[in-house]
Motif scaffolding. Structure first.
Motif, PDB file in Angstrom:
ATOM      1  N   THR A  90     105.360 -29.985  40.318  1.00  0.00           N
ATOM      2  CA  THR A  90     105.568 -30.393  38.928  1.00  0.00           C
ATOM      3  C   THR A  90     104.548 -31.437  38.519  1.00  0.00           C
ATOM      4  N   SER A 104     113.118 -22.329  36.710  1.00  0.00           N
ATOM      5  CA  SER A 104     111.657 -22.326  36.848  1.00  0.00           C
ATOM      6  C   SER A 104     110.982 -22.282  35.484  1.00  0.00           C
ATOM      7  N   ILE A 119     111.081 -25.814  33.962  1.00  0.00           N
ATOM      8  CA  ILE A 119     110.095 -26.711  34.573  1.00  0.00           C
ATOM      9  C   ILE A 119     108.693 -26.395  34.055  1.00  0.00           C
ATOM     10  N   LEU A 176     107.987 -27.921  30.728  1.00  0.00           N
ATOM     11  CA  LEU A 176     107.673 -29.350  30.707  1.00  0.00           C
ATOM     12  C   LEU A 176     106.169 -29.561  30.538  1.00  0.00           C
ATOM     13  N   TYR A 224     108.290 -36.864  34.434  1.00  0.00           N
ATOM     14  CA  TYR A 224     108.540 -35.433  34.299  1.00  0.00           C
ATOM     15  C   TYR A 224     108.898 -34.787  35.635  1.00  0.00           C
ATOM     16  N   SER A 225     108.381 -35.330  36.721  1.00  0.00           N
ATOM     17  CA  SER A 225     108.793 -34.791  38.015  1.00  0.00           C
ATOM     18  C   SER A 225     110.269 -35.102  38.269  1.00  0.00           C
ATOM     19  N   ALA A 231     112.225 -32.554  36.362  1.00  0.00           N
ATOM     20  CA  ALA A 231     112.247 -31.273  37.068  1.00  0.00           C
ATOM     21  C   ALA A 231     113.297 -31.276  38.172  1.00  0.00           C
TER      22      ALA A 231
END
Length: 198
Positions: free
Chosen positions: A83, A148, A151, A154, A177-178, A181
């Motif tokens: 990610t 998925s 993610i 994003l 953002y990770s 996710a």
């Protein structure tokens, strides 16, 4: 001197600003200071330029993904790293992402099929990460496919709004953002991650 690099940069800006259909080879040539006969020494057509742009984008994303996940087997860490690479690429290559998403409709065969195959491979790579986490009990999701896709969205969203001189640094964005996710897949402790890495 790599003239295609100049042509690529000019075409990318023009495709973003005017759109593929409204951009002419004369426009691209003028932007790089070349007349059409000289331009055609470096590219076959406007379609060739678009196809090379979009193929390169997907190839770079796949390469970054493989590098990100290649040194660990832990499913949580693999998804986090994937990610981060995904979001960082979209923050740094906004025009490529914009053209890649908007102008897929403009590609003709065999270019369209090739780019769609690369996009499918990239999506499948994220799906496989989520599936692996579900299999080990690290992730809890109702739909691996939808997780998925969420993610992937994003990163694609970042390409629309992110600016280097904006409110968030690239590292802050990638870090947060990770965490998003990992929250999407229900990874334990994901919601407690800090905005900035310590």
């Amino acid at each position: 001197m790599d003239r295609f690099a100049d042509i690529r940069t000019a075409a990318l800006e023009l495709f973003t600003r005017k759109g593929y259909e409204a951009t002419t080879m004369a426009d691209i040539g003028a932007a790089v200071g070349m007349r059409a006969p000289s331009l055609y020494k470096h590219v076959d057509s406007k379609q060739d330029v678009l196809a090379r742009l979009m193929t390169a984008t997907m190839t770079e994303l796949l390469t970054a993904h493989r590098a990100a996940v290649g040194t660990t087997t832990d499913p949580v860490e693999r998804l986090r790293r994937a990610t981060e690479a995904h979001v960082r690429y979209h923050a740094r290559h906004r025009l490529e992402a914009f053209v890649g998403n908007r102008e897929i409709r403009a590609l003709v065969e065999p270019h369209r099929g090739r780019v769609l195959a690369l996009r499918s491979e990239y999506e499948a790579a994220f799906r496989e990460l989520v599936e692996a986490g579900v299999a080990t009990g690290a992730f809890q999701v109702a739909s691996v496919k939808l997780a998925s896709y969420a993610i992937l969205d994003l990163g694609m969203g970042v390409a629309v709004w992110y600016r280097e001189d904006g409110e968030y640094s690239e590292d802050t964005l990638v870090w947060q953002y990770s965490a998003f996710a990992l929250s999407i897949v229900g990874a334990a402790g994901a919601a407690t991650r800090q905005v900035e890495p310590s």
